[in-house]
Design a protein around this motif. Structure first.
Motif, short mmCIF file in Angstrom:
data_model
loop_
_atom_site.label_atom_id
_atom_site.label_comp_id
_atom_site.label_asym_id
_atom_site.label_seq_id
_atom_site.Cartn_x
_atom_site.Cartn_y
_atom_site.Cartn_z
N UNK A 1 19.89 -67.43 8.38
CA UNK A 1 20.77 -67.39 7.20
C UNK A 1 21.32 -68.79 6.96
N UNK A 2 20.82 -69.45 5.92
CA UNK A 2 21.29 -70.82 5.73
C UNK A 2 22.12 -70.92 4.46
N UNK A 3 23.41 -70.74 4.57
CA UNK A 3 24.30 -70.98 3.45
C UNK A 3 24.30 -69.85 2.44
N UNK A 4 25.40 -69.74 1.68
CA UNK A 4 25.52 -68.63 0.73
C UNK A 4 24.52 -68.71 -0.42
N UNK A 5 24.02 -69.91 -0.75
CA UNK A 5 23.12 -70.00 -1.90
C UNK A 5 21.67 -70.18 -1.49
N UNK A 6 21.32 -69.65 -0.32
CA UNK A 6 19.94 -69.83 0.15
C UNK A 6 18.96 -69.09 -0.73
N UNK A 7 17.71 -69.51 -0.64
CA UNK A 7 16.65 -68.89 -1.45
C UNK A 7 16.55 -67.41 -1.13
N UNK A 8 16.71 -67.08 0.14
CA UNK A 8 16.62 -65.69 0.56
C UNK A 8 17.64 -64.83 -0.18
N UNK A 9 18.86 -65.36 -0.31
CA UNK A 9 19.90 -64.62 -0.99
C UNK A 9 19.57 -64.41 -2.46
N UNK A 10 19.05 -65.48 -3.10
CA UNK A 10 18.70 -65.34 -4.52
C UNK A 10 17.61 -64.29 -4.70
N UNK A 11 16.61 -64.33 -3.82
CA UNK A 11 15.52 -63.35 -3.92
C UNK A 11 16.08 -61.95 -3.80
N UNK A 12 16.98 -61.78 -2.84
CA UNK A 12 17.57 -60.45 -2.61
C UNK A 12 18.27 -59.96 -3.86
N UNK A 13 19.00 -60.86 -4.52
CA UNK A 13 19.73 -60.44 -5.71
C UNK A 13 18.76 -60.01 -6.80
N UNK A 14 17.75 -60.84 -7.04
CA UNK A 14 16.83 -60.53 -8.14
C UNK A 14 16.02 -59.28 -7.87
N UNK A 15 15.79 -58.97 -6.60
CA UNK A 15 15.01 -57.76 -6.34
C UNK A 15 15.83 -56.52 -6.67
N UNK A 16 17.16 -56.65 -6.70
CA UNK A 16 17.99 -55.49 -7.01
C UNK A 16 18.56 -55.55 -8.41
N UNK A 17 17.93 -56.31 -9.28
CA UNK A 17 18.52 -56.58 -10.59
C UNK A 17 18.78 -55.32 -11.40
N UNK A 18 18.00 -54.25 -11.18
CA UNK A 18 18.19 -53.04 -11.98
C UNK A 18 19.56 -52.43 -11.74
N UNK A 19 20.09 -52.59 -10.51
CA UNK A 19 21.42 -52.09 -10.21
C UNK A 19 22.45 -52.78 -11.10
N UNK A 20 22.31 -54.11 -11.22
CA UNK A 20 23.23 -54.86 -12.05
C UNK A 20 23.00 -54.55 -13.53
N UNK A 21 21.74 -54.26 -13.88
CA UNK A 21 21.45 -53.93 -15.27
C UNK A 21 22.23 -52.70 -15.69
N UNK A 22 22.32 -51.69 -14.81
CA UNK A 22 23.05 -50.47 -15.17
C UNK A 22 24.52 -50.79 -15.35
N UNK A 23 25.06 -51.68 -14.51
CA UNK A 23 26.46 -52.07 -14.65
C UNK A 23 26.67 -52.81 -15.95
N UNK A 24 25.73 -53.68 -16.27
CA UNK A 24 25.78 -54.46 -17.50
C UNK A 24 25.83 -53.54 -18.72
N UNK A 25 24.94 -52.55 -18.72
CA UNK A 25 24.90 -51.62 -19.85
C UNK A 25 26.19 -50.84 -19.96
N UNK A 26 26.72 -50.43 -18.81
CA UNK A 26 27.96 -49.66 -18.87
C UNK A 26 29.10 -50.52 -19.39
N UNK A 27 29.14 -51.78 -18.99
CA UNK A 27 30.16 -52.69 -19.53
C UNK A 27 30.05 -52.75 -21.04
N UNK A 28 28.82 -52.91 -21.53
CA UNK A 28 28.61 -52.96 -22.98
C UNK A 28 29.11 -51.69 -23.65
N UNK A 29 28.74 -50.56 -23.06
CA UNK A 29 29.09 -49.26 -23.64
C UNK A 29 30.60 -49.08 -23.72
#
Lengths: 223, 295, 226
Positions: free
Chosen positions: A1-29
């Protein structure tokens, strides 16, 4: 684990993007519904404030005073946890929309009221002299001008409302901030989460802000 | 002359570089000693572990442990500064260096071992379920289709999800930032059950609530330090080991009216936890990770 | 029925609880006071930067303002708490300052822009330099105009401290939640009384703040900009 902004962390976030998409839509709604009700409340209360009836004025001022001087967090907490004790169980989304509308509506009423007052009184007299009734004058002459005056600060409130929708994160509201909180807590990945959540909010709010800025410039030119 | 000076300089630098290696304390322990105070994150709302009744003194098993560690490291049991933490804030505050260690009902889990350095357990608890007395819920099975409130960043959700799958029922989860939020949601009927470690739930039992008999997933608590602070970690481990040996840890546990610990079981469990952590580390090894050699 | 309410009052108004809430209130005021002061300073600097002809300064200020103004405060609070070494109260102050400075900057800019161009022309015709014009003519007038929106914003800042409760900072909202979860607060009436008291405290603080700030100049105009 190398630092909070490591590539691994970014990959992890983008792989779960659909979770954030649902939150995004609900915010809009929630924001959209909240905005609609805010406008309704703002218009009704703002116009009522132009009247002369003492009791009505007092009630309106009282409403605005209470909601402008207490935190949204406390208001939402009361709707969520105290109202049920009085037998009123409302869903999270309803609470979100209602809380946002009641809170922002207090500011919107101020804007509507000031905008109407800013229209020169001559306009009303001129309309009357042309045979318009009070209601007709309001609808055809006063309000359109008031809208032009009040639109920039109103868009400001709209952006505030969208930002304030994040308060739902505290009552398990399922919108964008809640998703960010939940995901970063479960996965212990903070850097990319916060940056991308900020970006997502920017995507919603920045266009509105820029639009407001452009409108402001245009209205200054037309004066 | 110049050559002699530069040689002397290099020699001096080399000696200076050797000093840390010669010193007895590792950098992290030295930092604590230099500061003169041990910064510990503890709970403020868990009776008998870390409790601060409405802003009073901190008290509990974990508080006593912190005092003991301060005594070992700094020679003064009172050289501690406590910071109240929640399940959500305890990890990040370690990472930023704001805290030296966290003793806050922190459950040791394989994936957490990859993030923080944990000591061997000083206590073991289990997840419990709190419901309203008048809800009529009497067991885990009754929670089918209902909503369970958990804290953000706690291990509770995963453990209960696994238990639900085993029992063949579906449950819903609502996450909240702090325990008072969950308790409020329970008493207002927003959620049907408040779940977290039993020891923590004890702080929220009152006349209107009742703990269900079901327990899940043993939760061993360990002292957590920032990943890489192996100096501090070994001090903590040694202290806990010696406290176990001379019985003072058991005495502490019973002082706080907590159930006695079966240390044999705990040790077995620990071995498997750290093994699982290693497997997890190897499984998620990416080309990038192998380039940065593991400590 | 009344005895349940009377009991609720006696349960909530105990020295221990009131003292604890009082500590929360002090923290709220501390966070708000420091944030307001700092954001006044930074916000004014930013607002002035935004107005300069210098493209670099203007772009930097604009980018900062536009990004910060369009992101929720809660995100800053959580990010500051989890990614910096600042202790709880100070990280809340940092987040609030970063956020509020951008808003103050816009208010300052609005104030500066609202000053008639004629003022500038008159000043230059009298031989004032740019700096002198700003200092003696423009800024005093602008300050008068932005009084109201600034007060309104700072009232909001006091309310915004309540977001810090999410990360366990012991300000008024968090302490009130802890009290609500305390074993002595049991009935519906208890919680209702507790939260009415907390809402009242915020209300009184904010109204007093606004009243005191306005009375200094006898200005009764209500602000419209948030």
């Amino acid at each position: 684990m190398s630092g909070p902004f490591s590539l691994h962390n970014w990959e992890a976030w983008f792989s779960d993007w659909s979770f954030f998409a649902s939150g995004f839509l609900r915010t809009l709604y929630i924001s959209l519904l909240g905005l609609i009700f805010t406008l309704i409340i703002g218009l009704v209360v703002g116009i009522l404030l132009c009247g002369k009836h003492k009791v009505v004025l007092a009630l309106c001022r009282g409403y605005m005073s209470f909601f402008q001087n207490t935190p949204l967090v406390i208001q939402v907490f009361i709707y969520y946890n105290v109202l049920p004790k009085l037998g009123i169980r409302l869903g999270v989304i309803v609470i979100g929309v209602m809380g946002l509308a009641l809170y922002t509506g207090a500011y919107a009423a101020d804007i509507v009221h000031s905008a109407i007052k800013a229209v020169p009184t001559g306009q009303l007299e001129a309309a009357h002299s042309q045979g318009f009734s009070y209601l007709q004058s309001m609808w055809h002459v006063i309000l359109p001008q008031a809208v032009k005056i009040g639109l920039p600060p109103m868009t400001n409130q709209a952006v505030n409302l969208i930002k304030n929708s994040s308060v739902l994160a505290v009552i398990a509201g399922g919108e964008l901030m809640y998703c960010a909180d939940s995901w970063s807590g479960s996965n212990l990945i903070y850097g990319p989460t916060f940056v991308m959540t900020g970006v997502l909010y920017l995507v919603i709010c920045l266009p509105i802000s820029l639009l407001a800025r452009r409108m402001e410039k245009r209205s200054v030119r037309n004066v | 002359m110049k050559k002699l000076l530069s040689f002397a300089l290099v020699l001096a630098l080399a000696l200076v570089a050797l000093i840390p290696a010669l010193a007895e304390d590792s950098a992290d322990v030295a930092a604590v000693k230099a500061r003169g105070k041990l910064l510990v994150g503890v709970k403020a709302d868990v009776p008998n572990f870390g409790y601060q009744d409405l802003g009073g003194e901190f008290e509990g098993l974990e508080i006593d442990l912190a005092h003991k560690l301060a005594e070992v490291i700094l020679g003064d049991p009172n050289a501690v500064e406590f910071t109240a933490v929640t399940a959500k804030t305890r990890g990040p505050l370690l990472d930023t260096g704001e805290l030296d260690m966290v003793i806050a009902t922190f459950t040791i889990k394989p994936d957490r071992i990859l993030q923080y350095d944990f000591s061997k357990p000083y206590f073991i608890d289990a997840i419990g379920l709190l419901v309203m007395k008048d809800s009529g819920i009497a067991s885990f099975a009754d929670l089918a289709g209902k909503t369970i409130g958990v804290a953000q960043s706690a291990t509770t959700k995963d453990a209960l999800q696994a238990a639900a799958t085993d029992a063949g029922i579906t449950v819903n989860f609502s996450e909240f930032p702090t325990y008072p939020d969950i308790k409020a949601a329970l008493s207002s009927g927003r959620i049907d059950c408040f779940s977290v470690d039993k020891s923590i739930l004890n702080g929220y039992v009152d006349d209107t609530t009742v703990l269900l008999p079901d327990t899940f997933s043993a939760q061993p608590y360990g002292v957590a330090v920032k990943k890489g602070n192996t100096g501090l970690l070994s001090v903590v481990d040694d202290t806990i080991a010696s406290m176990r040996k001379d019985g003072s840890l058991d005495a502490m546990v019973s002082k706080w009216t907590l159930p006695a610990v079966d240390w044999a079981k705990v040790d077995e469990f620990s071995v498997s936890l750290w093994q699982q952590a290693e497997e997890l580390a190897n499984a998620t090894a990416t080309p990038e990770a192998t380039a940065t050699v593991a400590p | 029925m009344f005895d349940r309410w009377a009991n609720a009052f006696s349960v909530v108004f105990t020295p221990k609880i009131l003292l604890f809430l009082g500590q929360g209130l002090l923290n709220t005021l501390y966070i708000a006071a420091v944030s307001i002061t700092l954001s006044l300073i930074f916000g004014t600097i930013l607002g002035l930067m935004r107005n300069r002809k210098d493209k670099v300064l203007r772009t930097v200020a604009t980018v900062y303002i536009e990004i910060v103004r369009n992101i929720p405060l809660l995100l800053f609070i959580i990010a500051m708490r989890f990614m910096t070494r600042l202790p709880p109260l100070e990280s809340g102050i940092a987040a609030l300052t970063v956020f509020t400075s951008a808003i103050v900057a816009e208010i300052v800019r609005g104030g500066l822009n609202s000053i008639d161009k004629g003022q500038w022309e008159a000043a230059t015709s009298q031989g004032f330099s740019t700096v002198q014009t700003m200092w003696y003519i423009i800024i005093p007038q602008a300050m008068r105009r932005i009084r109201s929106p600034l007060i309104s914003q700072f009232v909001t800042t006091i309310k915004d401290t309540s977001f810090c409760a999410v990360v366990g900072t012991y300000e008024l909202s968090f302490t009130s939640k802890i009290v609500a979860a305390h074993r002595t607060i049991v009935t519906a009436e208890d919680i209702i009384v507790l939260y009415l008291v907390v809402a009242l405290i915020y209300y009184v603080i904010n109204r007093s703040f606004a009243a005191i700030a306005r009375r200094e100049r006898g200005d009764a105009m209500k602000g419209v900009v948030r």
